[in-house]
Write a protein that holds these residues in place. Structure first.
Motif, mmCIF file in Angstrom:
data_model
loop_
_atom_site.group_PDB
_atom_site.id
_atom_site.type_symbol
_atom_site.label_atom_id
_atom_site.label_comp_id
_atom_site.label_asym_id
_atom_site.label_seq_id
_atom_site.Cartn_x
_atom_site.Cartn_y
_atom_site.Cartn_z
ATOM 1 N N VAL A 1 0.847 -1.203 -0.065
ATOM 2 C CA VAL A 1 -0.040 -0.049 -0.093
ATOM 3 C C VAL A 1 0.789 1.319 -0.146
ATOM 4 N N LEU A 2 1.969 1.393 0.763
ATOM 5 C CA LEU A 2 2.819 2.459 0.885
ATOM 6 C C LEU A 2 3.574 2.619 -0.360
ATOM 7 N N SER A 3 3.897 1.357 -0.990
ATOM 8 C CA SER A 3 4.592 1.656 -2.311
ATOM 9 C C SER A 3 3.594 2.211 -3.353
ATOM 10 N N ALA A 4 2.298 1.748 -3.415
ATOM 11 C CA ALA A 4 1.368 2.499 -4.146
ATOM 12 C C ALA A 4 1.224 3.748 -3.982
ATOM 13 N N LEU A 5 1.396 4.190 -2.841
ATOM 14 C CA LEU A 5 1.052 5.716 -2.449
ATOM 15 C C LEU A 5 2.239 6.390 -3.036
ATOM 16 N N ILE A 6 3.407 6.082 -2.992
ATOM 17 C CA ILE A 6 4.802 7.042 -3.324
ATOM 18 C C ILE A 6 5.095 6.738 -4.416
ATOM 19 N N THR A 7 4.534 5.726 -5.051
ATOM 20 C CA THR A 7 4.879 5.605 -6.762
ATOM 21 C C THR A 7 4.021 5.888 -7.650
ATOM 22 N N PRO A 8 4.030 6.264 -8.894
ATOM 23 C CA PRO A 8 3.053 6.283 -9.880
ATOM 24 C C PRO A 8 2.371 5.045 -10.001
ATOM 25 N N PRO A 9 1.043 5.123 -10.765
ATOM 26 C CA PRO A 9 0.390 4.030 -10.834
ATOM 27 C C PRO A 9 0.798 2.833 -11.819
ATOM 28 N N ASP A 10 1.984 2.536 -11.387
ATOM 29 C CA ASP A 10 2.711 1.426 -12.315
ATOM 30 C C ASP A 10 3.092 0.207 -11.565
ATOM 31 N N VAL A 11 2.637 -0.834 -11.849
ATOM 32 C CA VAL A 11 2.946 -2.102 -11.185
ATOM 33 C C VAL A 11 4.315 -2.217 -11.055
ATOM 34 N N ILE A 12 4.937 -2.140 -11.961
ATOM 35 C CA ILE A 12 6.594 -2.669 -11.995
ATOM 36 C C ILE A 12 7.259 -1.423 -10.812
ATOM 37 N N SER A 13 7.137 -0.329 -10.955
ATOM 38 C CA SER A 13 7.448 0.659 -9.947
ATOM 39 C C SER A 13 7.044 0.226 -8.562
ATOM 40 N N GLN A 14 5.961 -0.002 -8.120
ATOM 41 C CA GLN A 14 5.434 -0.403 -7.010
ATOM 42 C C GLN A 14 6.233 -1.816 -6.477
ATOM 43 N N ILE A 15 6.343 -2.792 -7.471
ATOM 44 C CA ILE A 15 6.985 -4.142 -6.983
ATOM 45 C C ILE A 15 8.598 -3.645 -6.949
ATOM 46 N N LEU A 16 9.230 -2.812 -7.711
ATOM 47 C CA LEU A 16 10.432 -2.504 -7.377
ATOM 48 C C LEU A 16 10.712 -1.773 -5.874
ATOM 49 N N ILE A 17 10.035 -1.040 -5.557
ATOM 50 C CA ILE A 17 10.213 -0.289 -4.324
ATOM 51 C C ILE A 17 9.729 -1.324 -3.165
ATOM 52 N N ALA A 18 8.708 -2.201 -3.376
ATOM 53 C CA ALA A 18 8.309 -3.310 -2.280
ATOM 54 C C ALA A 18 9.257 -4.137 -2.068
ATOM 55 N N MET A 19 9.847 -4.813 -3.083
ATOM 56 C CA MET A 19 10.798 -5.743 -3.104
ATOM 57 C C MET A 19 12.146 -5.487 -1.994
ATOM 58 N N PRO A 20 12.927 -4.109 -2.234
ATOM 59 C CA PRO A 20 13.804 -3.892 -0.930
ATOM 60 C C PRO A 20 13.478 -3.762 0.203
ATOM 61 N N ILE A 21 12.138 -3.180 0.545
ATOM 62 C CA ILE A 21 11.628 -3.078 1.644
ATOM 63 C C ILE A 21 11.210 -4.360 2.337
ATOM 64 N N LEU A 22 10.813 -5.303 1.436
ATOM 65 C CA LEU A 22 10.509 -6.695 2.085
ATOM 66 C C LEU A 22 11.603 -7.316 2.571
ATOM 67 N N VAL A 23 12.775 -7.068 1.685
ATOM 68 C CA VAL A 23 14.171 -7.636 2.032
ATOM 69 C C VAL A 23 14.491 -7.018 3.537
ATOM 70 N N LEU A 24 14.407 -5.635 3.475
ATOM 71 C CA LEU A 24 14.746 -4.982 4.776
ATOM 72 C C LEU A 24 14.075 -5.441 5.934
ATOM 73 N N TYR A 25 12.657 -5.890 5.779
ATOM 74 C CA TYR A 25 11.833 -6.411 6.665
ATOM 75 C C TYR A 25 12.398 -7.675 7.331
ATOM 76 N N GLU A 26 12.873 -8.467 6.387
ATOM 77 C CA GLU A 26 13.265 -10.027 6.500
ATOM 78 C C GLU A 26 14.674 -9.657 7.519
ATOM 79 N N ALA A 27 15.317 -8.589 7.049
ATOM 80 C CA ALA A 27 16.703 -8.169 7.761
ATOM 81 C C ALA A 27 16.386 -7.894 9.231
#
Length: 281
Positions: A234-260
């Motif tokens: 949801v946060l990725s969708a709010l700070i990125t354009p309505p583009d699925v690729i951009s949302q996934i691109l910012i969500a992936m490193p955040i998920l990695v950081l969450y696991e870290a």
């Protein structure tokens, strides 16, 4: 420093009045603002590089991200990855538009460049109120916070911003509608993407301190992992354009950081259990 001298200074600090603390805070803020202004002035004077090369970099087809994508495209024979044109122009529709954006962009650059010093000043104000155990637990905070901040800013600038700009510049409701972006819109979008990425990359630090305070645990983070994924998307969708690729691109490193963060929480809990056993608890 001698032990008795340290105790005297500690007693003086503990005996400070509320107004004395306000005075200290004022000087920390003044030094922080001065550092930002120094970098802002340097950025303002380096207009051709800061604005022409850095700020407008992602809007040009020879930007490093686009060139790397074309090389990857050639290597894997995937022509869709290569971005060969950005069908938009940047305009200034207000008389003061370019000058105001020159000041605004210089301020953003100054804030980013001065961030380690600003955080160090904030830490200098907060740290005297911490116990020795808390200070030891937060050792290296300035370095790691600054490192994650710059990693996040670099991710936002080199990865997220170019792909978002490419998506938005190629998006059309009808071929008759040309994309002519105002300089204010361009700079604000770029600044938002870079700063939002820099802030979101602080997630491991946040988890570290919350774990130290006993507010979260590795078990809790694992239990609510699915909820965290939804929040991150949801946060990725709010700070990125309505583009699925951009949302996934910012969500992936955040998920990695969450696991870290989960790994960090586990290590802290293991260390705490070891200390409790040593102390006979």
């Amino acid at each position: 420093m001698a032990l008795d001298q340290y105790k005297e200074e500690e007693e003086e600090d503990n005996g400070m009045s509320f107004l004395d603390h306000l005075e200290q805070l004022r000087w920390h803020l003044l030094r922080s603002i001065s550092a930002i202004l120094v970098f802002m002035v340097l950025a303002f004077l380096s207009k051709s590089f800061v604005f022409g090369q850095v700020i407008l970099g992602p809007s040009k087809i020879d930007f490093i991200t686009y060139r790397v994508l074309c090389q990857v495209s050639d290597f894997f024979s995937l022509p869709a990855l290569c971005i060969e044109k950005l069908p938009f122009i940047i305009q200034s529709r207000q008389m003061t538009g370019q000058f105001s954006m020159h000041i605004t962009s210089s301020l953003v650059v100054g804030l980013i460049a001065a961030f380690p010093y600003v955080f160090w000043e904030v830490w200098r104000f907060i740290s005297p109120g911490l116990y020795d155990k808390e200070k030891n637990a937060a050792r290296g905070a300035v370095f790691f916070v600054s490192l994650l901040f710059f990693l996040g800013a670099a991710f936002g600038y080199y990865i997220l911003s170019p792909l978002s700009i490419n998506f938005l510049s190629n998006y059309q409701l009808d071929p008759s509608i040309a994309n002519e972006f105002d300089i204010t819109s361009y700079v604000s979008t770029l600044a938002m993407l870079v700063l939002a990425s820099a802030v979101m990359f602080q997630l491991p630090i946040v988890i570290y301190f919350l774990t130290q305070a006993g507010l979260v645990s590795s078990l809790m983070l694992k239990t609510y992992r699915r909820h965290a994924i939804v929040v991150i998307l949801v946060l990725s969708a709010l700070i990125t354009p309505p583009d699925v690729i951009s949302q996934i691109l910012i969500a992936m490193p955040i998920l990695v950081l969450y696991e870290a963060g989960i790994i960090i929480a586990k290590r802290l809990e293991k260390k705490r259990r070891k200390e409790d056993l040593e102390n006979g608890f």
